[in-house]
Write a protein that holds these residues in place. Structure first.
Motif, mmCIF file in Angstrom:
data_model
loop_
_atom_site.group_PDB
_atom_site.id
_atom_site.type_symbol
_atom_site.label_atom_id
_atom_site.label_comp_id
_atom_site.label_asym_id
_atom_site.label_seq_id
_atom_site.Cartn_x
_atom_site.Cartn_y
_atom_site.Cartn_z
ATOM 1 N N ALA A 104 0.701 -1.579 -0.135
ATOM 2 C CA ALA A 104 -0.219 -0.265 -0.294
ATOM 3 C C ALA A 104 0.919 1.290 0.312
ATOM 4 O O ALA A 104 0.504 1.905 -0.519
ATOM 5 N N ALA A 105 1.386 1.209 0.528
ATOM 6 C CA ALA A 105 3.327 2.341 0.789
ATOM 7 C C ALA A 105 3.427 2.823 -0.802
ATOM 8 O O ALA A 105 3.485 3.827 -1.156
ATOM 9 N N ALA A 106 3.883 1.598 -1.501
ATOM 10 C CA ALA A 106 4.487 1.479 -2.533
ATOM 11 C C ALA A 106 3.407 2.277 -3.528
ATOM 12 O O ALA A 106 3.484 3.025 -3.899
ATOM 13 N N ALA A 107 1.994 1.778 -3.526
ATOM 14 C CA ALA A 107 1.262 2.049 -4.334
ATOM 15 C C ALA A 107 1.509 3.966 -3.935
ATOM 16 O O ALA A 107 1.059 4.809 -5.062
ATOM 17 N N VAL A 108 1.088 4.599 -2.612
ATOM 18 C CA VAL A 108 0.999 5.529 -2.140
ATOM 19 C C VAL A 108 2.155 6.504 -2.822
ATOM 20 O O VAL A 108 1.736 7.675 -3.599
ATOM 21 N N GLY A 109 3.191 6.055 -3.002
ATOM 22 C CA GLY A 109 4.555 6.761 -3.588
ATOM 23 C C GLY A 109 4.328 6.680 -4.549
ATOM 24 O O GLY A 109 4.951 7.976 -4.888
ATOM 25 N N ALA A 162 9.364 1.864 1.349
ATOM 26 C CA ALA A 162 8.786 1.226 0.273
ATOM 27 C C ALA A 162 8.041 2.319 -0.809
ATOM 28 O O ALA A 162 8.065 2.787 -2.210
ATOM 29 N N LEU A 163 7.930 3.294 -0.061
ATOM 30 C CA LEU A 163 7.250 4.614 0.036
ATOM 31 C C LEU A 163 8.268 4.944 -1.239
ATOM 32 O O LEU A 163 8.108 5.777 -1.762
ATOM 33 N N ALA A 164 9.838 5.873 -0.915
ATOM 34 C CA ALA A 164 10.660 6.391 -1.120
ATOM 35 C C ALA A 164 11.202 5.787 -2.484
ATOM 36 O O ALA A 164 11.280 6.513 -3.546
#
Length: 119
Positions: A72-77, A107-109
């Motif tokens: 989910a963090a990667a998708a938001v990134g 993961a977001l970064a």
């Protein structure tokens, strides 16, 4: 567990260091809770949010089971990188707040970098 005051002090220290090296670049600020993750691209000179994304958005919640994992963090990134690029922003400074660069924050970064943001 760290106290609220020490967490706020750490976040302010990191933000002060980031602003010193920003050279006018907007700040990519991350906030995470146990259930969701939020990210904003902030122009500190004008005090405006230029782009934002979170796991609470309706179109995001429809496709994902939870907002509390690295996927989910990667998708938001990726989503914030797309919105920032659409707003004409390529270079940002990463503000991790009081969070360590690990897990969902990392993961977001990495997803934001893959989406086209430079930091």
């Amino acid at each position: 567990m760290a106290s609220k005051e020490s967490t706020q002090r750490r976040a302010q220290r990191i933000r002060r260091q980031i602003k010193a090296v920003a050279n006018g670049r907007p700040r990519l600020s991350v906030h995470r809770t146990s259930k969701n993750i939020y990210v904003q691209v902030i122009d500190d000179t004008n005090g405006r949010t230029l782009a934002a994304a979170s796991t609470l958005e309706k179109d995001f919640k429809a496709g994902k089971k939870t907002g509390a994992d690295s996927a989910a963090a990667a998708a938001v990134g990726k989503l914030v990188a797309e919105r920032a690029t659409k707003a004409g922003i390529k270079d940002v400074v990463f503000d991790r707040g009081a969070y360590i660069y690990h897990g969902r924050v990392k993961a977001l970064a990495e997803a934001a970098r893959e989406g086209g943001l430079n930091f």
